[in-house]
Design a protein around this motif. Structure first.
Motif, PDB file in Angstrom:
ATOM      1  N   ALA A  91       0.842  -1.206   0.000  1.00 47.98           N
ATOM      2  CA  ALA A  91       0.000   0.000   0.000  1.00 47.98           C
ATOM      3  C   ALA A  91       0.876   1.255   0.000  1.00 47.98           C
ATOM      4  O   ALA A  91       0.579   2.236  -0.703  1.00 47.98           O
ATOM      5  N   GLN A  92       1.958   1.208   0.756  1.00 45.34           N
ATOM      6  CA  GLN A  92       2.871   2.361   0.827  1.00 45.34           C
ATOM      7  C   GLN A  92       3.506   2.630  -0.544  1.00 45.34           C
ATOM      8  O   GLN A  92       3.532   3.766  -1.012  1.00 45.34           O
ATOM      9  N   ALA A  93       3.980   1.555  -1.198  1.00 44.61           N
ATOM     10  CA  ALA A  93       4.612   1.721  -2.512  1.00 44.61           C
ATOM     11  C   ALA A  93       3.604   2.279  -3.520  1.00 44.61           C
ATOM     12  O   ALA A  93       3.918   3.174  -4.305  1.00 44.61           O
ATOM     13  N   LYS A  94       2.386   1.757  -3.447  1.00 51.49           N
ATOM     14  CA  LYS A  94       1.338   2.218  -4.362  1.00 51.49           C
ATOM     15  C   LYS A  94       1.008   3.694  -4.118  1.00 51.49           C
ATOM     16  O   LYS A  94       0.900   4.472  -5.062  1.00 51.49           O
ATOM     17  N   ARG A  99       4.434   1.147  -9.307  1.00 58.08           N
ATOM     18  CA  ARG A  99       3.533   0.167  -9.920  1.00 58.08           C
ATOM     19  C   ARG A  99       3.692  -1.189  -9.242  1.00 58.08           C
ATOM     20  O   ARG A  99       4.810  -1.670  -9.027  1.00 58.08           O
ATOM     21  N   LEU A 100       2.570  -1.818  -8.914  1.00 57.70           N
ATOM     22  CA  LEU A 100       2.579  -3.135  -8.286  1.00 57.70           C
ATOM     23  C   LEU A 100       2.246  -4.207  -9.318  1.00 57.70           C
ATOM     24  O   LEU A 100       1.492  -3.956 -10.239  1.00 57.70           O
ATOM     25  N   ILE A 101       2.791  -5.387  -9.123  1.00 56.45           N
ATOM     26  CA  ILE A 101       2.330  -6.547  -9.892  1.00 56.45           C
ATOM     27  C   ILE A 101       1.181  -7.190  -9.131  1.00 56.45           C
ATOM     28  O   ILE A 101       0.176  -7.581  -9.712  1.00 56.45           O
ATOM     29  N   HIS A 118       6.549  -3.860  -9.723  1.00 49.63           N
ATOM     30  CA  HIS A 118       6.906  -3.990 -11.130  1.00 49.63           C
ATOM     31  C   HIS A 118       8.317  -3.460 -11.403  1.00 49.63           C
ATOM     32  O   HIS A 118       8.674  -2.384 -10.914  1.00 49.63           O
ATOM     33  N   PRO A 119       9.108  -4.213 -12.185  1.00 55.84           N
ATOM     34  CA  PRO A 119      10.486  -3.746 -12.464  1.00 55.84           C
ATOM     35  C   PRO A 119      10.550  -2.405 -13.191  1.00 55.84           C
ATOM     36  O   PRO A 119      11.542  -1.700 -13.096  1.00 55.84           O
ATOM     37  N   LYS A 120       9.466  -2.031 -13.875  1.00 53.60           N
ATOM     38  CA  LYS A 120       9.445  -0.718 -14.541  1.00 53.60           C
ATOM     39  C   LYS A 120       9.461   0.404 -13.509  1.00 53.60           C
ATOM     40  O   LYS A 120       9.901   1.514 -13.788  1.00 53.60           O
ATOM     41  N   SER A 121       8.960   0.092 -12.314  1.00 53.52           N
ATOM     42  CA  SER A 121       8.927   1.077 -11.237  1.00 53.52           C
ATOM     43  C   SER A 121      10.202   1.055 -10.403  1.00 53.52           C
ATOM     44  O   SER A 121      10.424   1.939  -9.592  1.00 53.52           O
ATOM     45  N   SER A 122      10.969  -0.012 -10.543  1.00 51.99           N
ATOM     46  CA  SER A 122      12.122  -0.173  -9.641  1.00 51.99           C
ATOM     47  C   SER A 122      13.419  -0.295 -10.424  1.00 51.99           C
ATOM     48  O   SER A 122      14.297  -1.071 -10.050  1.00 51.99           O
ATOM     49  N   HIS A 123      13.502   0.452 -11.502  1.00 47.77           N
ATOM     50  CA  HIS A 123      14.755   0.563 -12.258  1.00 47.77           C
ATOM     51  C   HIS A 123      15.284  -0.779 -12.718  1.00 47.77           C
ATOM     52  O   HIS A 123      16.483  -1.063 -12.632  1.00 47.77           O
ATOM     53  N   GLY A 124      14.357  -1.643 -13.156  1.00 44.13           N
ATOM     54  CA  GLY A 124      14.764  -2.894 -13.793  1.00 44.13           C
ATOM     55  C   GLY A 124      14.925  -4.082 -12.864  1.00 44.13           C
ATOM     56  O   GLY A 124      15.208  -5.175 -13.333  1.00 44.13           O
ATOM     57  N   THR A 127      11.120  -6.633  -7.696  1.00 44.96           N
ATOM     58  CA  THR A 127      11.271  -6.528  -6.243  1.00 44.96           C
ATOM     59  C   THR A 127      10.132  -7.273  -5.556  1.00 44.96           C
ATOM     60  O   THR A 127       8.964  -6.992  -5.800  1.00 44.96           O
ATOM     61  N   GLU A 128      10.510  -8.222  -4.710  1.00 46.40           N
ATOM     62  CA  GLU A 128       9.525  -8.995  -3.946  1.00 46.40           C
ATOM     63  C   GLU A 128       9.526  -8.506  -2.506  1.00 46.40           C
ATOM     64  O   GLU A 128      10.580  -8.265  -1.933  1.00 46.40           O
ATOM     65  N   LEU A 129       8.317  -8.375  -1.957  1.00 39.80           N
ATOM     66  CA  LEU A 129       8.177  -8.116  -0.526  1.00 39.80           C
ATOM     67  C   LEU A 129       7.602  -9.375   0.067  1.00 39.80           C
ATOM     68  O   LEU A 129       6.672  -9.966  -0.481  1.00 39.80           O
ATOM     69  N   CYS A 130       8.183  -9.850   1.150  1.00 37.71           N
ATOM     70  CA  CYS A 130       7.634 -11.059   1.761  1.00 37.71           C
ATOM     71  C   CYS A 130       7.550 -10.883   3.270  1.00 37.71           C
ATOM     72  O   CYS A 130       8.221 -10.056   3.860  1.00 37.71           O
TER      73      CYS A 130
END
Ligand code: ZN
Length: 133
Positions: A91-94, A99-101, A118-124, A127-130
């Motif tokens: 929610a914070q990233a959004k 962009r979220l997957i 999404h990698p487009k949002s994180s410079h390629g 990124t997984e959050l777990c």
């Protein structure tokens, strides 16, 4: 809040072929092999201190890993950060415009709740959050 790097995901064509490098080449131990049906992926986890290396092998042509291998070949697929609360972290990233997957957490290996940015949002870098199960 992020706690640490939980694991680094590496896409491979075959865990059986790739594991020798991690076991004999680097001396790591394979902790477990697990199939994640929802992602159509077979995973192998190697422990290294507080973090892990996760090998990812596609279980079918429909697997996102199959697509990745086709496009980019074997190599680093994602970096996973352990956090307290995946829902809050997504929610914070959004809210910050990234962009979220996964809008909602999904079930990952080790029964963890996970979500990808999404990698487009994180410079390629995918990124997984777990979250600990
Ligand atoms: Zn992962």
């Amino acid at each position: 809040m992020l706690k640490k790097i939980d694991h680094i995901g590496i896409a491979v064509h075959s865990i059986e072929e790739a594991r020798g490098f991690y076991e004999q080449g680097l001396g790591l131990c394979c902790e477990r092999i697990e199939e994640v049906e929802s992602q159509q992926v077979r995973t192998a986890f190697f422990s290294l201190g507080e973090t892990h290396i996760e090998l990812l092998e596609p279980m079918s042509g429909d697997s996102p890993i199959a697509g990745f291998l086709k496009k980019r070949g074997p190599g680093i697929h994602h970096i996973a950060y352990l956090c307290d609360d995946v829902v809050q972290q997504l929610a914070q990233a959004k809210a910050e415009g990234y962009r979220l997957i996964n809008e909602e957490p999904v079930q990952g290996a080790g029964n963890k709740r996970i979500g990808f940015l999404h990698p487009k949002s994180s410079h390629g870098v995918l990124t997984e959050l777990c979250e600990k199960s």
